[in-house]
Design an enzyme around this catalytic site. Sequence first.
Site, PDB file in Angstrom:
ATOM      1  N   HIS A 687      33.333   4.757   5.362  1.00  0.00           N
ATOM      2  CA  HIS A 687      34.691   4.624   4.826  1.00  0.00           C
ATOM      3  C   HIS A 687      34.774   5.273   3.448  1.00  0.00           C
ATOM      4  O   HIS A 687      35.691   6.063   3.166  1.00  0.00           O
ATOM      5  CB  HIS A 687      35.030   3.131   4.740  1.00  0.00           C
ATOM      6  CG  HIS A 687      36.335   2.819   4.084  1.00  0.00           C
ATOM      7  ND1 HIS A 687      37.435   2.382   4.781  1.00  0.00           N
ATOM      8  CD2 HIS A 687      36.715   2.851   2.779  1.00  0.00           C
ATOM      9  CE1 HIS A 687      38.438   2.164   3.939  1.00  0.00           C
ATOM     10  NE2 HIS A 687      38.010   2.437   2.712  1.00  0.00           N
ATOM     11  N   GLU A 688      33.815   4.955   2.576  1.00  0.00           N
ATOM     12  CA  GLU A 688      33.848   5.508   1.215  1.00  0.00           C
ATOM     13  C   GLU A 688      33.621   7.022   1.215  1.00  0.00           C
ATOM     14  O   GLU A 688      34.260   7.756   0.459  1.00  0.00           O
ATOM     15  CB  GLU A 688      32.807   4.811   0.345  1.00  0.00           C
ATOM     16  CG  GLU A 688      32.997   3.315   0.201  1.00  0.00           C
ATOM     17  CD  GLU A 688      34.383   2.938  -0.291  1.00  0.00           C
ATOM     18  OE1 GLU A 688      35.018   3.737  -1.016  1.00  0.00           O
ATOM     19  OE2 GLU A 688      34.858   1.838   0.060  1.00  0.00           O
ATOM     20  N   HIS A 691      36.744   8.854   2.100  1.00  0.00           N
ATOM     21  CA  HIS A 691      37.762   8.882   1.050  1.00  0.00           C
ATOM     22  C   HIS A 691      37.735  10.198   0.262  1.00  0.00           C
ATOM     23  O   HIS A 691      38.725  10.563  -0.360  1.00  0.00           O
ATOM     24  CB  HIS A 691      37.563   7.719   0.082  1.00  0.00           C
ATOM     25  CG  HIS A 691      38.335   6.489   0.467  1.00  0.00           C
ATOM     26  ND1 HIS A 691      39.649   6.528   0.879  1.00  0.00           N
ATOM     27  CD2 HIS A 691      37.968   5.174   0.502  1.00  0.00           C
ATOM     28  CE1 HIS A 691      40.066   5.307   1.143  1.00  0.00           C
ATOM     29  NE2 HIS A 691      39.074   4.468   0.938  1.00  0.00           N
ATOM     30  N   GLU A 749      43.645   4.459   3.487  1.00  0.00           N
ATOM     31  CA  GLU A 749      42.647   3.483   3.911  1.00  0.00           C
ATOM     32  C   GLU A 749      42.428   3.523   5.416  1.00  0.00           C
ATOM     33  O   GLU A 749      41.296   3.366   5.896  1.00  0.00           O
ATOM     34  CB  GLU A 749      43.076   2.080   3.479  1.00  0.00           C
ATOM     35  CG  GLU A 749      43.135   1.874   1.979  1.00  0.00           C
ATOM     36  CD  GLU A 749      41.794   2.089   1.303  1.00  0.00           C
ATOM     37  OE1 GLU A 749      40.763   1.765   1.921  1.00  0.00           O
ATOM     38  OE2 GLU A 749      41.784   2.594   0.168  1.00  0.00           O
ATOM     39  N   ASP A 753      38.984   4.182   7.349  1.00  0.00           N
ATOM     40  CA  ASP A 753      38.432   3.255   8.348  1.00  0.00           C
ATOM     41  C   ASP A 753      38.039   3.990   9.625  1.00  0.00           C
ATOM     42  O   ASP A 753      36.951   3.776  10.176  1.00  0.00           O
ATOM     43  CB  ASP A 753      39.470   2.182   8.688  1.00  0.00           C
ATOM     44  CG  ASP A 753      39.500   1.045   7.683  1.00  0.00           C
ATOM     45  OD1 ASP A 753      38.577   0.953   6.863  1.00  0.00           O
ATOM     46  OD2 ASP A 753      40.455   0.250   7.718  1.00  0.00           O
TER      47      ASP A 753
END
Length: 852
Positions: A687-688, A691, A749, A753
């Site tokens: 997830h990070e 980003h 977000e 995900d």
Amino acid sequence: MLHNRGVIIPQVPGQQVILAATQLRLDHVTASFAAHCKRKLAAVGTGSVSSHSSRDSREPGDPTTATSILSWLIRHKRKLIISVIFVLLMIVSSMTSIILLHKKRVNLCESTECLRSAANLAVSMDTRADPCEDFYQYTCGNWASDHPRPDAYQSYDWFQDKQLKVYFLVRDFLNRNTSHQPKAVQQAKDMYKGCMDTETLDKRGLKPVIATLETLGLPPYPTYINATDVDYSAYTFDWLDTVIKVKTQLGMDVLIGFDIFTDLKNSTVSKLMMGSPEVTNPFPSTYRERQRHGKRTLKNLIDFLELTTTRDIIHKIERQSDKSEDLDEKIAPIDKLFYRELMKVFVVDGCGTKDSKRTEELNENVIAAANEYVETHSDISELESSNSSEIDDNDDLTIPEYTVDEIQAYTDAVVENNNGTATPIWKKYLKGVFNVSNIVLDFEKDKILVTDEDLEYMSLMAAYVDKTPPVILELYIWVKVVEVMSVHTTTELRTLFQTAYDPTHGHKSVTPRSVQCANAVNDMLGMAVSYGIADPHFVNVTKPKIITMIDELKDSLARLIKQAKWMDDNTKIATYQKIIEMKSLVGFPDWLLEEGRLDEYYEGIDIDAKTHLENIININQVKTIKVLNKFREPNNITWATDPTEVNAYHTVRENTITVPMVMLQYPFFNLGLDSLNYGSLGTVLGHEITHGFDSVGRHFDKNGNMLPWWSNSTIVSFINMTRCFIDQYSKYYLPDLDKHVDGKQTLAENIADNGGLREALAALKHHLRKRGPEPKLPGFEHMTPEQLFFLSYGNLWCGVSTKDALKSDLEVAHTPYLFRAQGALQNNEEFARAFHCRPGSNMNPGKRCIIF
């Protein structure tokens, strides 16, 4: 599955197979012995023992009558005993062979970590639910009953559960007597001791607050109350000088927001940035901030550009929407009562009058002052929020630069257009702030970043201040400052805060003082606390595993990018380069355990166990000065958070992900099997990483500079593909609130995900191909590694929330947990295959949204 007092207990693997085989062997032996006896008895009536024996060949003593059977059994007792022993040995041998054969066939993981994970998954699941229709219910249906929500929380989940345990761990460490620790660690212990010493806090009373007010140029209680018959018309108050002192001494923004911000187009240098107030409470979160503000543009940009979080750990009440008129109507009278009682405490302490008539007059003045503050606060909050705008994926994120004289000229024009008198503000403010540092500003070269919305706020604020009587400005600043300080003083004021906080937030219990103080110390001296609780085996055992996982996730993203048809080749090459350059900060800083480095990090801080409030103020002062002194220094990679925070971060302007050490423990890592680790922590890290390439990350190149590095055609394709996600998540509906998720607000977000899940699954497959098959999880032998991966991912988002918490969730960037768990899985074809979901079922829809 076996049931024992309502608890599901997985059967011992192979138990039924062993029992069946043992019974079969025993039946065979019993039948043989019974047949032998039957033949002997038959011989009594036929005169023969077997078809191959004749009467002439009988051995002496063979039984020929029923009366001689007993004597025969006695004579053959030894043979019978030997036969029985032989049978028993055969049974034991058979059971051993079956067990060994079963273990050879099913390689079970019987470690403590696996057993704990198996138990956790088993008690959380609702196996009556259909995983293809409601995977969240299937995975988390019984989680709430096993993890009851504490009264002090509006929502409770794995992240909060872990953070609370961290605070208990910190509390226990701060209570222990230790030796040979750095000075900073002892200072953390002294700060905790001062926070816990409520007897001394009560004995000192309001003296620490009043002494601080004096250094800020503020009176012991608001002049507005007119306790000494002040002539309001002749009263003067230098509000700007006080605002400067509040910033430099407390680290707090009032009326003016100021920060040093990495230049968006050159991440190696820093820029000054101004706007609406950003740091409205720099003190520890012993109690959460009660005041809610409108959307602050400067704060929004910092959150939007600098840090993108996996999860906001604690539902802070300032996240609740100002759009709720019902909430405002509920809070307004409580606020007025709270501020009235707060001021009354200081007036009584300062005046001490026993004249009943005078007391009644002062009481009326206090009520008027509370009402005036609430109105002024509402006006200023309106200035902050009225000029805010949503940040759109299509927006140009470039922030204009101005000289201080250009800002002054703009605001002067607005003040004069509102029939006011222009007053120099901005140069005086900046000079005053930097006066405590070693930096001398060059107002021609040192330009200031100000968004259009913030420039509008600064102008309107200047016009508002020009028309507001000095006595009201003093009242406003006095309350803002006293509100954040007082909660760290006497029992009376702490109780007052809690009494005002509970009715508006549904809390029925007070967090134990020990946990509050552990939280406060962790907020202020997080690195010192981390030093004390750091796992000595982390560097050599855990960290290498995490680095390997991150490398595999980055490789997986690169492979997914290679398959992406919406990116042109040049953009793909730039994306590969950004992936390669992405840095990882894992656990805690490398320097943390080096001798002398921790004390160097906290140099200048002075802690006294008898002066709790002053300890907090001193830490804020030292931090403020250090930030100012680094203005001209080249930017270095910094930790986005303390190692004790249960969260993970991606810093787009440094192209870095930060993974605190407490995230590298159960229930996110160390789960026994790689399929579980990758399904939980792996998806968080993925997830990070994602980003860096979502609707925000696409604006920043490999060096964290906001420069065009995607082709125009790729940008257009990306934006077109995001519409699928917006539509998908906007359909998610919460019937209790009669509201839908905002698919546009949660877009970044949701992309992260989905990308993180796909990267983690691909990384797991690659990992298992390289390392070989993993053992089976006890009680889940029928599940494949892919199924366990998805089960672990779903379990990551288990939680329970009140309606108010869900309403708050709908106002932030993250989708509520229910839809975080299911949204990414609905877009994953491999999930549908793993659980054999029929086409058209809820978890196997006909349309899927995929970017990475």
